[in-house]
Design a protein around this motif. Structure first.
Motif, PDB file in Angstrom:
ATOM      1  N   LYS A   1      24.832  31.800  24.752  1.00 43.09           N
ATOM      2  CA  LYS A   1      24.059  31.587  23.520  1.00 43.09           C
ATOM      3  C   LYS A   1      24.663  32.284  22.302  1.00 43.09           C
ATOM      4  O   LYS A   1      24.260  32.018  21.170  1.00 43.09           O
ATOM      5  CB  LYS A   1      22.620  32.077  23.709  1.00 43.09           C
ATOM      6  CG  LYS A   1      21.781  31.158  24.600  1.00 43.09           C
ATOM      7  CD  LYS A   1      20.380  31.710  24.758  1.00 43.09           C
ATOM      8  CE  LYS A   1      19.491  30.736  25.522  1.00 43.09           C
ATOM      9  NZ  LYS A   1      19.167  29.532  24.724  1.00 43.09           N
TER      10      LYS A   1
ATOM     11  N   LEU B   1      26.378  27.837   7.816  1.00 44.76           N
ATOM     12  CA  LEU B   1      25.907  27.984   9.197  1.00 44.76           C
ATOM     13  C   LEU B   1      24.463  28.477   9.241  1.00 44.76           C
ATOM     14  O   LEU B   1      23.649  27.978  10.026  1.00 44.76           O
ATOM     15  CB  LEU B   1      26.807  28.960   9.965  1.00 44.76           C
ATOM     16  CG  LEU B   1      28.123  28.398  10.490  1.00 44.76           C
ATOM     17  CD1 LEU B   1      28.998  29.508  11.041  1.00 44.76           C
ATOM     18  CD2 LEU B   1      27.876  27.355  11.578  1.00 44.76           C
TER      19      LEU B   1
ATOM     20  N   LYS C   1      22.134  25.752   8.349  1.00 47.64           N
ATOM     21  CA  LYS C   1      22.074  24.816   9.478  1.00 47.64           C
ATOM     22  C   LYS C   1      21.171  25.354  10.577  1.00 47.64           C
ATOM     23  O   LYS C   1      20.322  24.644  11.117  1.00 47.64           O
ATOM     24  CB  LYS C   1      23.489  24.580  10.013  1.00 47.64           C
ATOM     25  CG  LYS C   1      23.564  23.751  11.288  1.00 47.64           C
ATOM     26  CD  LYS C   1      25.006  23.685  11.790  1.00 47.64           C
ATOM     27  CE  LYS C   1      25.080  23.099  13.187  1.00 47.64           C
ATOM     28  NZ  LYS C   1      26.464  23.132  13.719  1.00 47.64           N
ATOM     29  N   TRP C   2      21.346  26.628  10.921  1.00 46.34           N
ATOM     30  CA  TRP C   2      20.543  27.233  11.987  1.00 46.34           C
ATOM     31  C   TRP C   2      19.074  27.338  11.597  1.00 46.34           C
ATOM     32  O   TRP C   2      18.193  27.190  12.435  1.00 46.34           O
ATOM     33  CB  TRP C   2      21.081  28.629  12.328  1.00 46.34           C
ATOM     34  CG  TRP C   2      22.443  28.633  12.931  1.00 46.34           C
ATOM     35  CD1 TRP C   2      23.053  27.599  13.595  1.00 46.34           C
ATOM     36  CD2 TRP C   2      23.384  29.707  12.927  1.00 46.34           C
ATOM     37  NE1 TRP C   2      24.309  27.977  13.998  1.00 46.34           N
ATOM     38  CE2 TRP C   2      24.544  29.266  13.606  1.00 46.34           C
ATOM     39  CE3 TRP C   2      23.355  30.998  12.410  1.00 46.34           C
ATOM     40  CZ2 TRP C   2      25.665  30.074  13.792  1.00 46.34           C
ATOM     41  CZ3 TRP C   2      24.466  31.806  12.589  1.00 46.34           C
ATOM     42  CH2 TRP C   2      25.607  31.345  13.277  1.00 46.34           C
TER      43      TRP C   2
ATOM     44  N   ALA D   1      17.495  23.968  11.911  1.00 44.30           N
ATOM     45  CA  ALA D   1      17.374  23.607  13.327  1.00 44.30           C
ATOM     46  C   ALA D   1      16.363  24.479  14.079  1.00 44.30           C
ATOM     47  O   ALA D   1      16.071  24.228  15.252  1.00 44.30           O
ATOM     48  CB  ALA D   1      18.740  23.714  14.007  1.00 44.30           C
TER      49      ALA D   1
ATOM     50  N   ALA E   1      16.820  27.624  14.842  1.00 43.63           N
ATOM     51  CA  ALA E   1      17.511  28.603  15.686  1.00 43.63           C
ATOM     52  C   ALA E   1      17.300  30.026  15.174  1.00 43.63           C
ATOM     53  O   ALA E   1      17.373  30.984  15.952  1.00 43.63           O
ATOM     54  CB  ALA E   1      19.001  28.288  15.749  1.00 43.63           C
TER      55      ALA E   1
ATOM     56  N   ASN F   1      16.671  28.327  21.448  1.00 43.05           N
ATOM     57  CA  ASN F   1      17.556  27.319  20.850  1.00 43.05           C
ATOM     58  C   ASN F   1      18.805  27.101  21.694  1.00 43.05           C
ATOM     59  O   ASN F   1      19.239  27.970  22.446  1.00 43.05           O
ATOM     60  CB  ASN F   1      17.953  27.732  19.431  1.00 43.05           C
ATOM     61  CG  ASN F   1      19.038  28.790  19.421  1.00 43.05           C
ATOM     62  OD1 ASN F   1      20.219  28.485  19.499  1.00 43.05           O
ATOM     63  ND2 ASN F   1      18.631  30.054  19.344  1.00 43.05           N
TER      64      ASN F   1
ATOM     65  N   ILE G   1      21.722  26.180  20.292  1.00 41.03           N
ATOM     66  CA  ILE G   1      22.890  26.328  19.424  1.00 41.03           C
ATOM     67  C   ILE G   1      23.506  27.713  19.631  1.00 41.03           C
ATOM     68  O   ILE G   1      22.813  28.719  19.492  1.00 41.03           O
ATOM     69  CB  ILE G   1      22.476  26.179  17.942  1.00 41.03           C
ATOM     70  CG1 ILE G   1      21.794  24.841  17.707  1.00 41.03           C
ATOM     71  CG2 ILE G   1      23.685  26.347  17.024  1.00 41.03           C
ATOM     72  CD1 ILE G   1      21.133  24.720  16.342  1.00 41.03           C
ATOM     73  N   PRO G   2      24.792  27.790  19.965  1.00 38.62           N
ATOM     74  CA  PRO G   2      25.432  29.113  20.075  1.00 38.62           C
ATOM     75  C   PRO G   2      25.442  29.814  18.713  1.00 38.62           C
ATOM     76  O   PRO G   2      25.862  29.241  17.709  1.00 38.62           O
ATOM     77  CB  PRO G   2      26.858  28.783  20.533  1.00 38.62           C
ATOM     78  CG  PRO G   2      26.786  27.412  21.097  1.00 38.62           C
ATOM     79  CD  PRO G   2      25.716  26.711  20.314  1.00 38.62           C
ATOM     80  N   ILE G   3      24.943  31.027  18.679  1.00 39.97           N
ATOM     81  CA  ILE G   3      24.849  31.793  17.432  1.00 39.97           C
ATOM     82  C   ILE G   3      26.030  32.753  17.335  1.00 39.97           C
ATOM     83  O   ILE G   3      26.351  33.458  18.292  1.00 39.97           O
ATOM     84  CB  ILE G   3      23.525  32.595  17.394  1.00 39.97           C
ATOM     85  CG1 ILE G   3      22.327  31.646  17.422  1.00 39.97           C
ATOM     86  CG2 ILE G   3      23.471  33.501  16.179  1.00 39.97           C
ATOM     87  CD1 ILE G   3      22.181  30.759  16.222  1.00 39.97           C
TER      88      ILE G   3
END
Length: 204
Positions: A96, A113, A116-117, A120, A122, A136, A138-140
């Motif tokens: 993650k 980024l 975007k997060w 989403a 995240a 989430n 999505i890799p953070i």
């Protein structure tokens, strides 16, 4: 759940790192470095120190949680203990997050980024603290989160007039970085608890 004394150990560790960062930044302020350069140096130093340290924090939090889990009577059963290890929650946690230290901080990329997060779901931001939602997919990138804290502060404080102002801004930045990291630690703990709870449903 992470026990209070374990959480305090993690917090003390983070505070020690942040104190050393502030000490270095303070020297830059006193040397007459421009405010913009002070901000850049503070963020770069924090990213460079805390990105690899964050991986160690994650591993330490996981080990603390695992140790407490395996003390439970349920895991004195060899089959259940094997099932726990097979689940490999630490691998999921590492997937993650990205702990790669960037060569330089690209603020425009960080803004992109983070936006975007945020859209989403995240992460969410409140008062300069970036909170990560562990559910989430999505890799953070940890480095982007650390840089992003300053981006959010500068939205409210676009400039700092003198040494005292810039020193106050850096202190607030580091305080919010600490709050962000501790919020992240709590999310790791909550995610871990949910995964273990799900695992234990199928155990005898």
């Amino acid at each position: 759940m992470l026990e209070n004394n374990d959480r305090e150990k993690i917090q003390e560790y983070v505070e020690k790192i942040l104190k050393s960062i502030y000490s270095s930044v303070k020297k830059n302020i006193e040397s007459g470095m421009s405010n913009q350069d002070v901000i850049e140096s503070a963020v770069n130093l924090t990213v460079n120190k805390l990105t690899p340290e964050s991986k160690m924090v994650l591993s330490s939090v996981y080990n603390m949680l695992m140790e407490n889990t395996l003390k439970k009577p349920l895991y004195q059963n060899a089959q259940n203990k094997a099932a726990f290890y097979s689940r490999d929650i630490l691998k999921d946690l590492n997937t993650k997050f990205s702990f790669e230290v960037p060569a330089h901080i690209d603020y425009e990329e960080s803004k992109s980024l983070i936006n975007k997060w945020t859209v989403a779901g995240a992460i969410c931001v409140g008062g300069g603290v970036v909170s990560i939602t562990m559910k989430n997919a999505i890799p953070i990138v940890i480095a982007v989160i650390i840089a992003g804290v300053m981006l959010y502060l500068l939205r409210d404080k676009p400039s700092a007039g003198n040494k005292q102002d810039i020193s106050t801004l850096i202190k607030e930045y580091l305080k919010n970085v600490k709050a962000t990291l501790m919020s992240w630690v709590d999310e790791i703990s909550a995610y871990y608890d949910e995964e273990v709870k799900e695992l234990e449903k199928g155990m005898i």
